[in-house]
Structure formats: C-alpha cells, structure tokens
Motif scaffolding. Structure first.
Motif: not given
Length: 114
Positions: A17-18, A21, A25, A31-33
C-alpha cells in the motif's frame, strides 16, 4: 474537492500500500487506502473514486467479491494487483469486471503466498 484524480488502493499488505501510494502521489494522484474490502466499500460509498487498485486475497471479503459488488452500481476502472498468477484467476477477475490484472512480482528473499 480535489482536482486530482482519486485512486483507492486496497491491499492487506501495508508495504505494498505504501509503495503504490508513494508512487501515485508522486504522479499527482490523490490516494485513499484500505486494508480490506469492508473499509474499501465504506470509502467507495462516501467519496468519488476514479480508479481502484485491488488485491484479491484479503481477510474477510476478497477482491473478487468487492469487484462484483462495485460493478452493480459503477463502471469505475478496477485494476487487480495480485500474487495469484493462474490464468483462471486472471479470467475470473476480468470476467467479473476488472479492467486489467497485474501479477505481483516476488522480490529477492520474499515469496508471495499462492
């Protein structure tokens, strides 16, 4: 209200995810997670999402089921990102309404569960 396209990244692996993201970005996406399908569904209902990056194997509801639920009401682009590399999984994801299917690569020293 943001003028940048919003991408929802759904994966139970915080490092994935990171990474996604940070990359998005840097490319000027908002970005929403979410770490699971329930959280993703809540975000999806509350905010305009322009694209989903969606894992399949997550605790609780899997990515296939979430895709099916989203497709009932929306044609937002869905990109599956999964360690599952079998053709049957790819066909299933695309048949359910996914727009693309990307297989996660294993890095040296790390193997993905299948």
């Amino acid at each position: 209200m943001s003028l940048m396209p919003t991408v929802l990244v759904v994966d139970d692996d915080p490092s994935i995810v990171e990474l996604i993201k940070d990359f998005l970005e840097n490319e000027k996406f908002e970005v929403r997670t979410a770490c699971d399908a329930a959280e993703a569904w809540k975000i999806f209902q509350q905010q305009a999402i322009d694209c989903l990056v969606l894992d399949i194997m997550m605790p609780g509801e899997n990515g296939f089921d979430l895709c099916r639920r989203i497709r009932r009401d929306s044609d937002v682009p869905i990109l599956f990102l999964s360690a599952r590399s079998d053709d049957v999984d790819k066909i299933r994801g695309l048949t359910l309404g996914g727009d693309d299917y990307i297989v996660k690569s294993a890095s040296p020293g790390r193997s993905w569960p299948v």
